[in-house]
Scaffold this active site. Structure first.
Site, PDB file in Angstrom:
ATOM      1  N   ASP A 278       4.087 -40.362  47.347  1.00  0.00           N
ATOM      2  CA  ASP A 278       3.826 -39.013  47.856  1.00  0.00           C
ATOM      3  C   ASP A 278       5.059 -38.118  47.814  1.00  0.00           C
ATOM      4  O   ASP A 278       5.039 -37.022  48.383  1.00  0.00           O
ATOM      5  CB  ASP A 278       3.311 -39.084  49.303  1.00  0.00           C
ATOM      6  CG  ASP A 278       1.946 -39.726  49.378  1.00  0.00           C
ATOM      7  OD1 ASP A 278       1.044 -39.301  48.627  1.00  0.00           O
ATOM      8  OD2 ASP A 278       1.777 -40.671  50.158  1.00  0.00           O
TER       9      ASP A 278
ATOM     10  N   ASP B 285       3.824 -41.394  52.775  1.00  0.00           N
ATOM     11  CA  ASP B 285       4.635 -42.591  52.968  1.00  0.00           C
ATOM     12  C   ASP B 285       5.970 -42.514  52.234  1.00  0.00           C
ATOM     13  O   ASP B 285       6.764 -43.432  52.302  1.00  0.00           O
ATOM     14  CB  ASP B 285       3.861 -43.853  52.551  1.00  0.00           C
ATOM     15  CG  ASP B 285       3.465 -43.841  51.077  1.00  0.00           C
ATOM     16  OD1 ASP B 285       3.991 -42.998  50.335  1.00  0.00           O
ATOM     17  OD2 ASP B 285       2.633 -44.672  50.685  1.00  0.00           O
TER      18      ASP B 285
ATOM     19  N   ASP C  90      -1.677 -37.543  53.729  1.00  0.00           N
ATOM     20  CA  ASP C  90      -2.066 -38.608  52.821  1.00  0.00           C
ATOM     21  C   ASP C  90      -2.795 -39.676  53.640  1.00  0.00           C
ATOM     22  O   ASP C  90      -2.482 -39.872  54.814  1.00  0.00           O
ATOM     23  CB  ASP C  90      -0.824 -39.197  52.162  1.00  0.00           C
ATOM     24  CG  ASP C  90      -1.144 -40.455  51.379  1.00  0.00           C
ATOM     25  OD1 ASP C  90      -1.953 -40.376  50.450  1.00  0.00           O
ATOM     26  OD2 ASP C  90      -0.584 -41.516  51.716  1.00  0.00           O
TER      27      ASP C  90
END
Length: 518
Positions: free
Chosen positions: A418, A414, A214
């Site tokens: 996510d 994080d 991410d």
């Protein structure tokens, strides 16, 4: 046996040392007094006083006071961190030089440190697929050895040879090969602020060939910072930031925090606004003396008919084409400048990615940001493949598609938005800065500090563990034991010699596993 216990005890000692960091008492502050009470009596919302040099007993937010706080035992961060009101602190960290009043969020077993201890105990008990396979092998190995012993006795007619074969073929080396390596590596990981929720994830990580990252909060801080200050009408950058800071002085908006941080960096004195008025979704207006200050997006500028708008919008277009967000600063209906913001890379991102490229063949960046922003981040980090404008379910579908093609996928995020991505991957690695309790639930591996360098360290530990396990099984459980069997069956070993050789093999397995603890 002694060395095996030493490996496991040393790993458990790392956990016990963590548990011992939680004080048993806390200094509860009330309206009238302060008193020491057992930690079990502390509830969320209680105000705790921590004096200089004391351990912080709870997870919470600083209500007043400032101090350098050592979080080395929690996150592995070696340098003390400056903590001020509004900052989060964790149980087990130490206030080095200041007194703090901490508003309790979680205490005891519910604290970040308490959860670490529980999960690591659970991880040490869990059996990996390889370990379960070894257990099944050991179950049928015993009748196999008894059969070999009988065959040697029948062929040689020598009961001593048969007994020696029985002694040297005990499967201790195989039984020790995996658990000692896993215990050593789990202890090492925890000491470095990496919390795998089981040895199975070390095993899976060693096989990963695709890493999905991410962007926001992982490769970057997830917090916008000032990228460029562009003055108009001959004003200085310092004037522009001071003017914007006066309007945003009492706001908690991310743009306000970025402006105040820049003002602090430039050591600018900020006047108090006399009146502040928010324009939802568009900006903020304030009065300072005889100046009407507006900090706004381009949309509000168009609606209000500001002077210099055309020139400002041209600059806005240039900045936004590079994936940055922008705002205008106007004084008395005249635009004085344009400021652009961007989410900045973590300092360790490039170094971490360079290390990861040597471990994982395929790295992909996923983001919900626009294509321009994603392209800029990919260019800065050297990531060749990325996908932009993704919803959380899009990221999950990409991971599932990769796994459907036979890829072994690890995902790093994080741990908040996510969580679906982390759950979908073979190995979900959650990085936690401000949401440690959430990341503990989200990932199969938790980095207790949002330090991206911990990611390549985790993969390094996983690969070293796999290598040690292979050495233990191939060199000692197979080759060494086969050689010992040949010597015993041919009559070159006595039962005493066989016992010595057998124990030497078991010792070598444990010593080899202990190398992981360095």
């Amino acid at each position: 046996g002694y060395l095996e216990e030493r490996v496991i005890d040393r790993s458990k000692k790392e956990i016990q040392e963590l548990a011992s960091l939680i004080p048993q008492d806390a200094r509860l502050k009330t309206i009238t007094a302060e008193k020491m009470v057992p930690l079990a009596e502390i509830k969320p919302g209680d105000l705790i006083l921590v004096k200089p040099g004391e351990e912080i007993p709870v997870d919470g937010v600083i209500d007043s006071g400032s101090s350098l706080v050592s979080e080395a035992n929690i996150t592995g961060e070696s340098s003390p961190l400056s903590k001020r009101p509004g900052d989060t602190v964790y149980a087990g960290s130490i206030s080095l030089d200041g007194a703090l009043e901490v508003n309790t969020r979680k205490a005891g077993e519910q604290s970040t440190l308490g959860r670490m201890v529980q999960l690591t105990h659970q991880a040490l008990k869990e059996k990996t697929p390889t370990l379960r396979l070894a257990d099944r092998f050991a179950a049928w190995f015993t009748p196999f050895v008894l059969s070999l012993t009988f065959i040697v006795y029948v062929l040689s007619g020598d009961p001593v040879r048969a007994i020696t074969v029985l002694v040297v073929m005990c499967p201790c080396t195989l039984v020790l090969a995996i658990p000692t390596a896993l215990a050593a590596s789990l202890g090492k990981a925890v000491k470095n602020g990496i919390l795998p929720k089981g040895g199975v994830y070390l095993e899976k990580a060693a096989e990963v060939d695709t890493l999905v990252l991410d962007k926001t909060g992982t490769l970057t801080f997830g917090i916008p910072g000032i990228s460029r200050v562009i003055p108009l009408k001959g004003v200085s950058k310092e004037y522009l930031i001071a003017t914007a800071a006066a309007a945003e002085k009492y706001s908690n908006h991310p743009i306000a925090r970025a402006i105040m941080a820049e003002a602090g960096r430039l050591n600018i004195s900020i006047p108090d606004p006399e009146m502040v008025r928010a324009v939802p979704g568009k900006g903020v207006a304030a009065r300072v003396g005889d100046e009407e200050i507006v900090v706004s997006n381009a949309r509000l500028g168009e609606e209000a008919g500001y002077q210099n708008l055309e020139e400002a919008l041209e600059l806005v277009g240039e900045e936004e084409s590079q994936g940055k967000s922008t705002f205008l600063i106007a004084v008395n209906k005249e635009i004085k400048g344009v400021v652009s913001l961007e989410d900045t890379l973590r300092e360790e991102t490039r170094q971490s990615l360079n290390l990861l490229k040597g471990m994982v063949p395929h790295i992909i960046m996923l983001t919900g940001d626009n294509y321009s922003t994603a392209l800029r981040t990919a260019g800065e980090t050297g990531i060749r493949e990325f996908k932009a404008r993704l919803l959380p379910e899009d990221k999950v579908n990409i991971v599932k598609e990769l796994m459907g093609r036979g890829k072994r996928v690890a995902a790093v995020g994080d741990g908040i938005n996510d969580a679906p991505l982390l759950a979908a991957a073979d190995v979900g690695i959650a990085m936690g800065d401000s949401s440690a309790s959430i990341t503990l639930d989200a990932g199969s591996v938790v980095l207790m500090k949002g330090d991206f360098l911990k990611v390549p360290l985790f993969f390094k530990i996983a690969r070293e563990t796999r290598s040690i396990i292979k050495q233990n099984i191939i060199c000692f459980a197979l080759i060494y034991n086969t050689a010992a069997f040949m010597l015993a069956s041919l009559g070159y070993l006595s039962p005493l010699g066989g016992a010595i050789l057998h124990n030497v093999g078991s010792t070598l397995v444990v010593v080899n596993s202990m190398r992981l603890m360095r």
